[in-house]
Design a protein around this motif. Structure first.
Motif, PDB file in Angstrom:
ATOM      1  N   LEU A  91      49.007  28.276  52.250  1.00 17.85           N
ATOM      2  CA  LEU A  91      49.102  29.568  51.556  1.00 17.85           C
ATOM      3  C   LEU A  91      47.734  30.243  51.523  1.00 17.85           C
ATOM      4  O   LEU A  91      47.602  31.427  51.861  1.00 17.85           O
ATOM      5  CB  LEU A  91      49.639  29.372  50.146  1.00 17.85           C
ATOM      6  CG  LEU A  91      49.599  30.634  49.286  1.00 17.85           C
ATOM      7  CD1 LEU A  91      50.865  31.451  49.485  1.00 17.85           C
ATOM      8  CD2 LEU A  91      49.420  30.324  47.818  1.00 17.85           C
ATOM      9  N   PHE A  92      46.701  29.491  51.106  1.00 16.72           N
ATOM     10  CA  PHE A  92      45.358  30.060  51.007  1.00 16.72           C
ATOM     11  C   PHE A  92      44.838  30.465  52.384  1.00 16.72           C
ATOM     12  O   PHE A  92      44.254  31.537  52.537  1.00 16.72           O
ATOM     13  CB  PHE A  92      44.416  29.043  50.352  1.00 16.72           C
ATOM     14  CG  PHE A  92      44.445  29.069  48.853  1.00 16.72           C
ATOM     15  CD1 PHE A  92      43.303  29.394  48.126  1.00 16.72           C
ATOM     16  CD2 PHE A  92      45.606  28.789  48.151  1.00 16.72           C
ATOM     17  CE1 PHE A  92      43.323  29.427  46.743  1.00 16.72           C
ATOM     18  CE2 PHE A  92      45.641  28.817  46.774  1.00 16.72           C
ATOM     19  CZ  PHE A  92      44.491  29.138  46.054  1.00 16.72           C
ATOM     20  N   ALA A  93      45.054  29.607  53.390  1.00 22.79           N
ATOM     21  CA  ALA A  93      44.556  29.914  54.735  1.00 22.79           C
ATOM     22  C   ALA A  93      45.239  31.148  55.317  1.00 22.79           C
ATOM     23  O   ALA A  93      44.576  32.026  55.886  1.00 22.79           O
ATOM     24  CB  ALA A  93      44.776  28.706  55.641  1.00 22.79           C
ATOM     25  N   LEU A  94      46.549  31.234  55.166  1.00 18.68           N
ATOM     26  CA  LEU A  94      47.284  32.377  55.708  1.00 18.68           C
ATOM     27  C   LEU A  94      46.921  33.675  54.995  1.00 18.68           C
ATOM     28  O   LEU A  94      46.838  34.738  55.614  1.00 18.68           O
ATOM     29  CB  LEU A  94      48.792  32.123  55.599  1.00 18.68           C
ATOM     30  CG  LEU A  94      49.351  31.032  56.523  1.00 18.68           C
ATOM     31  CD1 LEU A  94      50.779  30.667  56.110  1.00 18.68           C
ATOM     32  CD2 LEU A  94      49.308  31.480  57.975  1.00 18.68           C
ATOM     33  N   ALA A  95      46.706  33.586  53.679  1.00 18.23           N
ATOM     34  CA  ALA A  95      46.370  34.786  52.912  1.00 18.23           C
ATOM     35  C   ALA A  95      44.937  35.239  53.175  1.00 18.23           C
ATOM     36  O   ALA A  95      44.666  36.445  53.313  1.00 18.23           O
ATOM     37  CB  ALA A  95      46.572  34.522  51.419  1.00 18.23           C
ATOM     38  N   ILE A  96      43.999  34.287  53.259  1.00 16.11           N
ATOM     39  CA  ILE A  96      42.585  34.639  53.404  1.00 16.11           C
ATOM     40  C   ILE A  96      42.226  34.982  54.840  1.00 16.11           C
ATOM     41  O   ILE A  96      41.550  35.988  55.109  1.00 16.11           O
ATOM     42  CB  ILE A  96      41.700  33.477  52.894  1.00 16.11           C
ATOM     43  CG1 ILE A  96      41.901  33.274  51.390  1.00 16.11           C
ATOM     44  CG2 ILE A  96      40.223  33.753  53.190  1.00 16.11           C
ATOM     45  CD1 ILE A  96      41.215  32.039  50.833  1.00 16.11           C
TER      46      ILE A  96
END
Length: 342
Positions: free
Chosen positions: A82-87
């Motif tokens: 989630l964090f990687a895809l969003a950032i």
């Protein structure tokens, strides 16, 4: 003299009443942002997410016989995706949740080929080792904060909704939707032919194999589906927290030990068990959490007492004595003539 006729039925008065009550409760929960406080909504969201994890672990261990102590691997993986895809990919966190689940299912494929070579206690230890490999691997990724972790940027958080109250309502509805989705997927799976095969495998792998059931294939499907939904649940967990670190994401205590406790005291191998277990767990936690480490000792004591007095859990104890089944999975032979007279 009339000839007896019979039909096969899965429903019962208890299951129909439970469905009606469940719909009313669901409607009330959907409306919670208009009647519940902020703290109540966060607590309910946590309950829904733990219920999702418990139902998935119950499917894995209670039906497929895959006793995993490493499901935190997929919780943490989903959170980090989630964090990687969003950032880095610029995706909305809402769009990243299902993608994190899909990636979790894909990662589970090679993992399954590896650990399915193990049996019994070796399988359980193997899942824990895999989770530790995940934790150590993500701790090396400096772009995601390394060992200290990272927070979701404010701009990404604000992009979810125009106000804080709306963002909290959105994450609450997502947690509720995840619990409903997990229950629905498991219920439909267990009512299908695959579910019948899983029930046979749970009762006796030797007998199932003699009837031509492909045990490996059914376990593989359950493992991959469980991993994907667990990863999506993990993404939701850390979307609510807005911060992630390797120790928090891959915590065996938070995401596996407590989940196993919930399933064991509620009733493993039943759909009702995790629901009962999560209610008992949160009642104990909210009542005893101020006791510090004594709280964990009391949780262990409760688990021991339940296992001694009701080895099949609270719901198993109730079902054995009453025959109640709120989720209609079993088939019953119904005498049509008797039904006509009632």
């Amino acid at each position: 003299m009339t000839s007896a006729t019979y039909t096969i039925s899965r429903t019962s008065p208890a299951s129909r009443a439970a469905a009606l009550i469940g719909l009313l409760v669901l409607a009330a929960l959907v409306a919670a942002p208009w009647w519940a406080g902020r703290a109540d909504m966060r607590l309910l969201s946590e309950i829904f997410l733990y219920l999702s994890l418990a139902c998935l672990w119950n499917l894995l261990a209670g039906y497929a016989g895959l006793v995993s102590v490493g499901q935190q691997a997929f919780v943490g993986f989903g959170g980090y995706m989630l964090f990687a895809l969003a950032i880095f990919a610029g995706l909305s966190p809402l769009a990243a949740i299902p993608i994190a689940g899909l990636l979790g299912a894909l990662v589970a494929v090679p993992v399954a080929f590896l650990i399915f070579r193990l049996r019994g206690a070796y399988f359980a230890i193997g899942t824990w080792v895999i989770a530790e490999v995940f934790r150590l691997s993500f701790a090396q990724i400096s772009a995601l904060g390394g060992g200290s972790g990272t927070s979701l940027p404010v701009a990404i958080v604000r992009s979810m909704a125009s106000s804080r109250s709306m963002r909290e309502a959105t994450t609450y509805w997502l947690a509720l939707g995840m619990a409903v989705l997990v229950l629905a997927v498991i219920y439909l799976l267990l009512r299908s032919r695959n579910g019948l095969a899983l029930t046979a495998i749970r009762d006796s792998e030797v007998a199932s194999n003699s009837f031509g059931i492909d045990i490996w294939r059914h376990k593989f499907i359950v493992y991959v589906v469980t991993a994907g939904l667990t990863a999506s649940t993990g993404a939701l967990i850390f979307l609510q927290k807005l911060r992630i670190s390797p120790d928090a994401a891959f915590s065996v205590n938070d995401w596996t030990a407590f989940v196993i406790f919930i399933v064991v005291i509620g009733g493993i191998g039943t759909l009702e068990g995790p629901i009962i277990g999560v209610i008992v767990f949160f009642l104990l936690r909210e009542t005893l959490a101020d006791l510090g480490t004594t709280y964990l000792l009391l949780l262990g004591l409760v688990a021991i007492v339940v296992m001694l007095k009701a080895p099949r859990g609270i719901w198993g104890f109730v079902r054995d004595r009453t025959g109640l089944e709120l989720f209609p999975l079993s088939r019953r032979v119904v005498d049509d003539n008797q039904k006509d007279r009632t």
